[in-house]
Design an enzyme around this catalytic site. Sequence first.
Site, short mmCIF file in Angstrom:
data_model
loop_
_atom_site.label_atom_id
_atom_site.label_comp_id
_atom_site.label_asym_id
_atom_site.label_seq_id
_atom_site.Cartn_x
_atom_site.Cartn_y
_atom_site.Cartn_z
N CYS A 181 0.81 -1.23 0.00
CA CYS A 181 0.00 0.00 0.00
C CYS A 181 0.84 1.27 0.00
O CYS A 181 0.34 2.35 -0.29
CB CYS A 181 -0.95 0.01 1.20
N HIS A 214 -3.44 7.14 3.87
CA HIS A 214 -3.80 5.90 3.17
C HIS A 214 -5.25 5.54 3.51
O HIS A 214 -5.64 5.52 4.67
CB HIS A 214 -2.84 4.79 3.62
N ASN A 242 -10.08 -0.08 0.37
CA ASN A 242 -8.62 0.05 0.37
C ASN A 242 -8.09 -0.45 -0.98
O ASN A 242 -8.16 -1.64 -1.26
CB ASN A 242 -8.06 -0.79 1.53
N1 COA Z 1 -18.59 -9.02 9.34
C1 COA Z 1 -19.00 -9.36 10.56
N2 COA Z 1 -18.17 -9.78 11.52
C2 COA Z 1 -16.87 -9.87 11.21
C3 COA Z 1 -16.36 -9.52 9.96
C4 COA Z 1 -17.29 -9.08 9.00
N3 COA Z 1 -16.91 -8.73 7.74
N4 COA Z 1 -15.02 -9.69 9.95
C5 COA Z 1 -14.68 -10.12 11.17
N5 COA Z 1 -15.79 -10.25 11.94
C6 COA Z 1 -15.89 -10.68 13.31
C7 COA Z 1 -14.70 -11.45 13.78
O1 COA Z 1 -14.82 -12.82 13.38
C8 COA Z 1 -14.77 -11.29 15.27
O2 COA Z 1 -15.72 -12.18 15.79
P1 COA Z 1 -15.46 -12.95 17.17
O3 COA Z 1 -15.34 -11.85 18.17
O4 COA Z 1 -16.66 -13.78 17.28
O5 COA Z 1 -14.19 -13.70 16.94
C9 COA Z 1 -15.36 -9.89 15.44
O6 COA Z 1 -15.93 -9.53 14.17
C10 COA Z 1 -14.35 -8.85 15.83
O7 COA Z 1 -13.25 -9.00 15.00
P2 COA Z 1 -12.04 -8.05 15.17
O8 COA Z 1 -10.95 -8.50 14.26
O9 COA Z 1 -11.70 -7.87 16.60
O10 COA Z 1 -12.66 -6.68 14.64
P3 COA Z 1 -11.99 -5.27 14.60
O11 COA Z 1 -12.78 -4.32 15.37
O12 COA Z 1 -10.52 -5.33 14.88
O13 COA Z 1 -12.15 -4.90 13.06
C11 COA Z 1 -10.90 -4.90 11.02
C12 COA Z 1 -11.58 -5.75 12.09
C13 COA Z 1 -10.26 -5.83 9.99
C14 COA Z 1 -11.93 -4.02 10.36
C15 COA Z 1 -9.81 -4.02 11.70
O14 COA Z 1 -9.00 -4.80 12.52
C16 COA Z 1 -8.95 -3.30 10.71
O15 COA Z 1 -9.41 -2.45 9.98
N6 COA Z 1 -7.64 -3.58 10.69
C17 COA Z 1 -6.74 -2.99 9.74
C18 COA Z 1 -6.82 -3.72 8.46
C19 COA Z 1 -6.19 -2.96 7.34
O16 COA Z 1 -6.49 -1.82 7.13
N7 COA Z 1 -5.28 -3.64 6.58
C20 COA Z 1 -4.64 -3.08 5.48
C21 COA Z 1 -3.60 -2.11 5.94
S1 COA Z 1 -2.67 -1.54 4.61
#
Ligand code: COA
Length: 330
Positions: A114, A257, A287
């Site tokens: 990215c 970003h 993204n």
């Molecule tokens: N829909 C519904 N639930 C979802 C889901 C979706 N699309 N994706 C994950 N979940 C669930 C998980 O399974 C988890 O369930 P559990 O508690 O039963 O295990 C729950 O939601 C919470 O997951 P978690 O990973 O703690 O959520 P979060 O608040 O951290 O949000 C992201 C997840 C991916 C949105 C967040 O971590 C994020 O944006 N991270 C950065 C990713 C990124 O930008 N990467 C590229 C960088 S260049």
Amino acid sequence: MNTSCIIRGMGHCVPDSVLTNADFERMVETNDEWIVSRTGIRERHVALNGETCVDLCHGASVAALEKAGMTAEELTHVIVATFSPDAVIPSAACMLSHRLGISGRMSMDVSAACSGFLYALETARALIALHPQARVLVAACDIVSSRVDYTDRGTCILFGDGAGAVVLTADAPGLSGGRVLDVLVASDGAVGDLLTVKGGGSGTPYKLGDTIRRDFFVEMNGREVYKHAVRAMSSVCEELLTRHGLTKDDVDVLIPHQANLRIVEAVGKRLDIPESKVFTNLQKYGNTSAASVPLALSEAVAEGFVKPGHLVLLGTFGGGFTWGSALVKF
Ligand code: COA
């Protein structure tokens, strides 16, 4: 030696097809409320009609050349930032040069996930410092959908496809565009395993007849990536401002970003830059990896969010890990 360069024109291009959150509700166990509250993303453009990295680079590059008032023939160097080129060989840059109808130029790909656009921009700056007559095309594009597992709800909802491109030359009096005041890029391979696309690389090769495994797709520890992204992007932006004796008050527009609205907001808060100065378009594109920053910059300029006289601070973060910032004066 002339080390300053100017963005003479910029453009962007996205595939026609759109995947909305409602579409994802039919594909995986998720819902619009979860996606919007966790990421801010509502839809993304996805190459469902077979558009490739070079197709989108070409669209963005033609637009950038037109804005610059230049022809492809005038270009001296072509750089493409991508982790999802059409092929391993030939490079996307060689294919793009050919598509633009030019040959005989240095054409190469830059791989920094990215952060690819800022890595390519820094490379272009170095080329222009070395060859003051250079006219460099930087295109940044990812077809992230080619490496996304659409059964993995934790990643598939985050990404979209797109391209952004800029044409750069040495700065000179009377030219208009975005003066690239400085770029600062960095990396840390020690935490690289938190965000990977490994399958098919020489470390995890595929043999004829193998079934594709999970490692072929984007795999990440979302929570850890989130924390690193916020920390790295804010500190590299602060470092660049400090290097130039500038403060947050000097910044007219912040373009981080476009990974996730919560990350963007957290970076804005840490830098103490008000929301009104922060440009986002992740709501409609998701993204788009390497394309994220140039796609946002190109739109921000086209929409008049960035105006003549504005100082724009760009920030980026990606797999590797890689991160960076840039200051551009319009
Ligand atoms: N829909 C519904 N639930 C979802 C889901 C979706 N699309 N994706 C994950 N979940 C669930 C998980 O399974 C988890 O369930 P559990 O508690 O039963 O295990 C729950 O939601 C919470 O997951 P978690 O990973 O703690 O959520 P979060 O608040 O951290 O949000 C992201 C997840 C991916 C949105 C967040 O971590 C994020 O944006 N991270 C950065 C990713 C990124 O930008 N990467 C590229 C960088 S260049």
